[in-house]
Design a protein around this motif. Structure first.
Motif, PDB file in Angstrom:
ATOM      1  N   LEU A 189      14.205   7.148 -29.323  1.00 24.67           N
ATOM      2  CA  LEU A 189      13.646   7.510 -28.018  1.00 24.67           C
ATOM      3  C   LEU A 189      12.441   8.446 -28.184  1.00 24.67           C
ATOM      4  CD1 LEU A 189      16.914   8.403 -26.050  1.00 24.67           C
ATOM      5  CD2 LEU A 189      15.851   6.162 -26.358  1.00 24.67           C
ATOM      6  N   HIS A 190      11.575   8.412 -27.182  1.00 24.85           N
ATOM      7  CA  HIS A 190      10.571   9.470 -27.086  1.00 24.85           C
ATOM      8  C   HIS A 190      11.255  10.665 -26.459  1.00 24.85           C
ATOM      9  CE1 HIS A 190       7.652   6.509 -28.173  1.00 24.85           C
ATOM     10  NE2 HIS A 190       8.072   5.726 -27.201  1.00 24.85           N
ATOM     11  N   ASP A 191      10.869  11.843 -26.903  1.00 24.48           N
ATOM     12  CA  ASP A 191      11.570  13.027 -26.429  1.00 24.48           C
ATOM     13  C   ASP A 191      11.019  13.468 -25.073  1.00 24.48           C
ATOM     14  OD1 ASP A 191      13.163  15.175 -26.218  1.00 24.48           O
ATOM     15  OD2 ASP A 191      12.194  16.358 -27.797  1.00 24.48           O
ATOM     16  N   ARG A 192      11.394  12.713 -24.022  1.00 23.52           N
ATOM     17  CA  ARG A 192      10.924  13.110 -22.685  1.00 23.52           C
ATOM     18  C   ARG A 192      11.965  12.680 -21.649  1.00 23.52           C
ATOM     19  NH1 ARG A 192       6.315   8.803 -23.698  1.00 23.52           N
ATOM     20  NH2 ARG A 192       7.397   6.941 -22.997  1.00 23.52           N
ATOM     21  N   PRO A 193      11.968  13.357 -20.474  1.00 24.00           N
ATOM     22  CA  PRO A 193      12.988  13.082 -19.455  1.00 24.00           C
ATOM     23  C   PRO A 193      12.967  11.617 -19.006  1.00 24.00           C
ATOM     24  CG  PRO A 193      11.750  15.078 -18.910  1.00 24.00           C
ATOM     25  CD  PRO A 193      11.045  14.435 -20.064  1.00 24.00           C
ATOM     26  N   GLY A 194      14.140  11.070 -18.739  1.00 17.70           N
ATOM     27  CA  GLY A 194      14.237   9.698 -18.217  1.00 17.70           C
ATOM     28  C   GLY A 194      14.300   8.642 -19.281  1.00 17.70           C
ATOM     29  N   GLU A 195      14.102   9.007 -20.528  1.00 13.94           N
ATOM     30  CA  GLU A 195      14.027   8.028 -21.606  1.00 13.94           C
ATOM     31  C   GLU A 195      15.373   7.327 -21.834  1.00 13.94           C
ATOM     32  OE1 GLU A 195      11.141   7.380 -22.821  1.00 13.94           O
ATOM     33  OE2 GLU A 195      11.351   6.552 -24.823  1.00 13.94           O
ATOM     34  N   LEU A 196      16.458   8.120 -21.933  1.00 13.35           N
ATOM     35  CA  LEU A 196      17.783   7.542 -22.166  1.00 13.35           C
ATOM     36  C   LEU A 196      18.180   6.646 -20.992  1.00 13.35           C
ATOM     37  CD1 LEU A 196      20.361   7.303 -23.848  1.00 13.35           C
ATOM     38  CD2 LEU A 196      21.171   9.424 -22.792  1.00 13.35           C
TER      39      LEU A 196
ATOM     40  N   VAL B  81      20.547  12.049 -34.036  1.00 10.14           N
ATOM     41  CA  VAL B  81      19.976  13.286 -33.530  1.00 10.14           C
ATOM     42  C   VAL B  81      19.603  12.909 -32.103  1.00 10.14           C
ATOM     43  CG1 VAL B  81      19.219  14.176 -35.733  1.00 10.14           C
ATOM     44  CG2 VAL B  81      17.703  12.685 -34.454  1.00 10.14           C
ATOM     45  N   SER B  82      19.226  13.872 -31.255  1.00 11.36           N
ATOM     46  CA  SER B  82      19.173  13.593 -29.823  1.00 11.36           C
ATOM     47  C   SER B  82      18.271  12.418 -29.443  1.00 11.36           C
ATOM     48  CB  SER B  82      18.761  14.841 -29.067  1.00 11.36           C
ATOM     49  OG  SER B  82      17.467  15.221 -29.508  1.00 11.36           O
ATOM     50  N   THR B  83      17.290  12.120 -30.280  1.00 16.11           N
ATOM     51  CA  THR B  83      16.400  11.028 -29.907  1.00 16.11           C
ATOM     52  C   THR B  83      16.702   9.718 -30.627  1.00 16.11           C
ATOM     53  OG1 THR B  83      14.821  11.812 -31.518  1.00 16.11           O
ATOM     54  CG2 THR B  83      14.490  12.522 -29.242  1.00 16.11           C
ATOM     55  N   TYR B  84      17.743   9.715 -31.420  1.00 18.99           N
ATOM     56  CA  TYR B  84      18.169   8.463 -32.059  1.00 18.99           C
ATOM     57  C   TYR B  84      19.520   8.091 -31.453  1.00 18.99           C
ATOM     58  CZ  TYR B  84      14.639   8.557 -35.755  1.00 18.99           C
ATOM     59  OH  TYR B  84      13.473   8.529 -36.455  1.00 18.99           O
ATOM     60  N   VAL B  85      19.561   7.042 -30.647  1.00 23.59           N
ATOM     61  CA  VAL B  85      20.782   6.726 -29.920  1.00 23.59           C
ATOM     62  C   VAL B  85      21.336   5.382 -30.379  1.00 23.59           C
ATOM     63  CG1 VAL B  85      21.767   6.266 -27.646  1.00 23.59           C
ATOM     64  CG2 VAL B  85      20.029   8.042 -27.919  1.00 23.59           C
TER      65      VAL B  85
ATOM     66  N   ALA C  95      20.041 -10.085 -27.704  1.00 22.36           N
ATOM     67  CA  ALA C  95      19.732 -10.017 -26.276  1.00 22.36           C
ATOM     68  C   ALA C  95      19.351  -8.600 -25.883  1.00 22.36           C
ATOM     69  CB  ALA C  95      20.935 -10.494 -25.459  1.00 22.36           C
ATOM     70  N   ALA C  96      20.069  -7.614 -26.460  1.00 24.56           N
ATOM     71  CA  ALA C  96      19.779  -6.216 -26.143  1.00 24.56           C
ATOM     72  C   ALA C  96      18.398  -5.840 -26.659  1.00 24.56           C
ATOM     73  CB  ALA C  96      20.851  -5.322 -26.755  1.00 24.56           C
ATOM     74  N   GLU C  97      18.095  -6.349 -27.828  1.00 21.99           N
ATOM     75  CA  GLU C  97      16.790  -6.080 -28.418  1.00 21.99           C
ATOM     76  C   GLU C  97      15.680  -6.651 -27.523  1.00 21.99           C
ATOM     77  OE1 GLU C  97      17.042  -7.060 -32.603  1.00 21.99           O
ATOM     78  OE2 GLU C  97      14.891  -6.698 -32.827  1.00 21.99           O
ATOM     79  N   ALA C  98      15.918  -7.853 -27.045  1.00 17.85           N
ATOM     80  CA  ALA C  98      14.936  -8.501 -26.169  1.00 17.85           C
ATOM     81  C   ALA C  98      14.764  -7.709 -24.881  1.00 17.85           C
ATOM     82  CB  ALA C  98      15.384  -9.941 -25.855  1.00 17.85           C
ATOM     83  N   ALA C  99      15.882  -7.160 -24.382  1.00 24.82           N
ATOM     84  CA  ALA C  99      15.829  -6.413 -23.129  1.00 24.82           C
ATOM     85  C   ALA C  99      14.994  -5.140 -23.272  1.00 24.82           C
ATOM     86  CB  ALA C  99      17.234  -6.064 -22.667  1.00 24.82           C
ATOM     87  N   LEU C 100      14.916  -4.643 -24.492  1.00 26.89           N
ATOM     88  CA  LEU C 100      14.162  -3.410 -24.726  1.00 26.89           C
ATOM     89  C   LEU C 100      12.725  -3.672 -25.192  1.00 26.89           C
ATOM     90  CD1 LEU C 100      16.927  -1.333 -26.551  1.00 26.89           C
ATOM     91  CD2 LEU C 100      16.093  -0.980 -24.217  1.00 26.89           C
TER      92      LEU C 100
ATOM     93  N   THR D  51       8.079   0.824 -24.857  1.00 28.77           N
ATOM     94  CA  THR D  51       7.388   1.355 -26.029  1.00 28.77           C
ATOM     95  C   THR D  51       8.389   1.892 -27.040  1.00 28.77           C
ATOM     96  OG1 THR D  51       7.233   3.491 -24.963  1.00 28.77           O
ATOM     97  CG2 THR D  51       5.348   1.995 -24.709  1.00 28.77           C
ATOM     98  N   LEU D  52       9.665   1.599 -26.765  1.00 36.21           N
ATOM     99  CA  LEU D  52      10.703   2.149 -27.643  1.00 36.21           C
ATOM    100  C   LEU D  52      10.720   1.467 -28.991  1.00 36.21           C
ATOM    101  CD1 LEU D  52      13.508   2.397 -25.000  1.00 36.21           C
ATOM    102  CD2 LEU D  52      12.359   4.306 -26.125  1.00 36.21           C
ATOM    103  N   GLU D  53      11.051   2.253 -29.987  1.00 33.83           N
ATOM    104  CA  GLU D  53      11.143   1.722 -31.339  1.00 33.83           C
ATOM    105  C   GLU D  53      12.594   1.483 -31.687  1.00 33.83           C
ATOM    106  OE1 GLU D  53       9.510   3.510 -35.055  1.00 33.83           O
ATOM    107  OE2 GLU D  53       8.160   4.414 -33.555  1.00 33.83           O
ATOM    108  N   LEU D  54      12.874   0.400 -32.407  1.00 34.96           N
ATOM    109  CA  LEU D  54      14.217   0.196 -32.935  1.00 34.96           C
ATOM    110  C   LEU D  54      14.201   0.546 -34.415  1.00 34.96           C
ATOM    111  CD1 LEU D  54      15.077  -3.101 -31.104  1.00 34.96           C
ATOM    112  CD2 LEU D  54      16.267  -0.924 -30.816  1.00 34.96           C
TER     113      LEU D  54
END
Ligand code: ZN
Lengths: 144, 449
Positions: A76-83, A104-108, A117-122, A126-129
């Motif tokens: 995740l990017h470390d900003r509100p609303g990301e999760l 860590v908080s930004t790796y979920v 399918a989940a990968e496609a949905a994301l 701009t999120l990185e897997l």
């Protein structure tokens, strides 16, 4: 893209989680993140480690009930609303997140039944897997 | 090459030996006629020679001439183990000691041992009974048979030894202990049959594996087990790992020793009773009354031609059921279920009779569980509660609570359908329960008051 997760069956008794970790230390395995959940009688502890195959072999050898599963790991990017945006994307694609936890908080970590399918949905965001190679190369200073 | 236990539909029973077909395969009518004639003789013999029985029969106002049918056996007094203790050492002997050719004794864990003596005729019957059960497993004169029981006062060692001599097999009397030497002897002498307790056979197997011994390529083909109860999973595991076929048999020192019944290859865990030498009854352990054929009850045995120590209606405290249906192996002698529990093992939980063997059977039938369990009974909340701890198989874990909960529910439902009460099932990590062979450690009864 997915990462390998080791799940271990442990009785809910003092010291049982420690028994699992002892071997990791002896084998020089690094835990990148984990989650422990419990029913009162037994629990499932899930690990993301730098060398999952070695961890699996070690636990098997020591007689644990273990399983290697593939899970999605989103950086995740470390900003509100990301999760929330990640979980919304899953909901819109009607993908059930069975459980999730952060390394860590930004790796979920997200456990889903259909990784592709989940990968496609994301994919639109701009999120990185993350993959196993990146987990092995932790810590990633950029992200922290 | 070893031969793993074949499934019964793949065995050609016409090629397997039967030691005494004119008795073992005869009609039920003829068996009953043999039994009645022998019973009448045996009751007369016992009444005339053993004052202990004469006194009890007189008390019950029963005379030997009252025995006219097989059902009349119920008029006779029961014999309990205590009778052999009270009369220690020779009080129940029917012959002078000059006629006794061999003595054995069971180890008395409490008090005095049980002493038994055999005449020449008794030894003849005994070795024949062993010969029959060895042939049920396929042992013939060509076999090389290695003894891993201890010899000595225990009936198992010499009993099996004489029976193998009777069929002309070659005995290798190695005796108990020294596992590496056993493996060396199997290798050096081309042993084909191993006589052992199942737990010792497993130990030999494991030591061999550690030494790099190739069981699949070894000469060993048959295991004859005895001396202790064999849990269901263990026999199959030994068969798979040692590449042999294993049977076990049943007997008690008090009525003869091993050889009362033996397992054939057609029905796993059922044993043909040597009915021409033993009259069986299955009774309700509480009332002593007979149960209908095929129902579970306590086995009561009357040896029909025992000369040294005749015993009438011996209460074995072993629970079994007996069928007289003919068997695919060709034998018509009745089959008893392998004894899995004793009437003394019975637990009464919330008014329901529960046997550890029932739990053992259910657990053994679930592939995702190891064949181990522990029963804990408490009444902390006022009501009896049964908790059953089971070990999850290392490969059977699924990473999903939903699945694990559902699995726990399935195990609970299976146990409930057999036990008729709902236990609490607790899943444990692999290898967390202590490995034992006895029954005692499977049960932890913490009830108070
Ligand atoms: Zn049979």
């Amino acid at each position: 893209m997915s990462v390998s997760q080791i799940s271990v069956f442990v009785e809910s008794k003092p010291g049982h989680l420690g028994n699992v970790l002892e071997g990791f230390e002896a084998k020089g395995l690094s835990v990148r993140g984990f989650s422990a959940a419990d029913t009162g009688g037994y629990g499932i502890v899930r690990f993301v480690v730098d060398k999952p195959e070695e961890a699996l072999a070690d636990l098997r050898e020591r007689g644990f009930a273990v399983r290697l599963t593939k899970v999605l790991c989103v950086k995740l990017h470390d900003r509100p609303g990301e999760l929330a945006s990640v979980l919304n994307a899953m909901a819109e694609a009607k993908i059930n997140v069975v459980y999730c936890y952060s390394l860590v908080s930004t790796y979920v970590v997200l456990a889903v039944n259909d990784i592709a399918a989940a990968e496609a949905a994301l994919a639109s965001g701009t999120l990185e897997l993350v993959d196993d190679a990146e987990i092995a190369a932790f810590p990633c200073e950029k992200a922290l | 090459m070893g031969t793993p236990m074949p499934s019964p539909d793949k065995i050609d029973f016409s090629t397997l030996p039967i030691y005494k077909p004119d008795v073992e395969c005869t009609s039920r009518e003829r068996i009953r006629a043999i039994q009645l004639a022998k019973l009448i003789d045996q009751v007369n013999y016992t009444y005339d020679r053993v004052s202990w029985y004469r006194d009890r029969m007189d008390e019950l106002h029963v005379r030997p001439s009252d025995i006219k049918t097989l059902d009349d056996v119920r008029k006779l007094p029961f014999t309990d183990k205590s009778a052999l203790r009270e009369t220690f050492p020779f009080g129940l002997f029917a012959t002078s000691l000059d006629e006794i050719v061999e003595m054995h004794a069971s180890s008395g864990t409490t008090g005095k041992p049980i002493v038994v003596g055999y005449t020449k005729e008794d030894m003849d019957v005994w070795s024949e009974c062993i010969a029959r059960l060895a042939q049920m497993a396929g042992v013939t004169a060509g076999d090389r048979v290695q003894m891993a029981f201890g010899y000595g006062m225990f009936t198992g060692g010499f009993g099996l030894h004489y029976g193998i001599l009777r069929i002309g097999g070659m005995m290798i009397p190695a005796g108990a202990g020294n596992t590496e030497r056993h493996i060396q002897m199997i290798n050096d002498y081309g042993t084909t049959v191993l006589i052992a307790t199942p737990s010792y056979a497993m130990h030999i197997c494991e030591v061999g594996e550690k030494l790099g011994f190739d069981w699949a390529a070894s000469s060993l083909q048959i295991g004859l087990f005895g001396g202790e109860p064999c849990p269901p999973g263990l026999k199959a595991e030994i068969e798979a790992r040692m590449h042999i076929t294993c049977t076990d048999n049943y007997g008690l020192t008090e009525v003869m020793g091993p050889g009362v019944s033996g397992e054939c290859l057609a029905h796993r865990d059922q044993q043909h009773i040597a009915e021409d030498h033993f009259l069986w009854e299955v009774v309700d352990p509480d009332t002593g009354e007979p149960v209908p054929e095929g129902e579970m009850g306590e086995l009561v045995l009357t040896p029909l031609d025992k000369r040294g120590i005749p015993v009438l209606r011996y209460r074995t405290h072993d629970l079994t059921r007996v069928t007289t249906e003919p068997c695919e192996c060709g034998r018509t002698l009745a089959r008893m279920d392998k004894v899995r529990s004793r009437s003394d093992d019975m637990l009464i939980i919330r008014g329901t009779n529960v046997f550890p063997s029932q739990v053992e059977d259910v657990i053994a039938s679930i592939p995702r569980l190891a064949p181990q369990y522990r029963m804990i009974i408490d009444n902390e909340s006022g009501l009896d509660r049964l908790t059953i701890e089971v070990e999850i198989h290392p490969d059977a874990f699924s990473d999903s609570f939903e699945d694990m909960n559902q699995f726990t529910q399935e195990v609970t439902a299976k146990l409930q359908s057999v036990l008729l009460l709902r236990p609490v099932v607790r899943l444990l990590e692999p290898n967390s329960l202590e490995r034992t062979l006895g029954k005692a450690k499977h049960v932890d009864d913490r009830r108070r008051g």
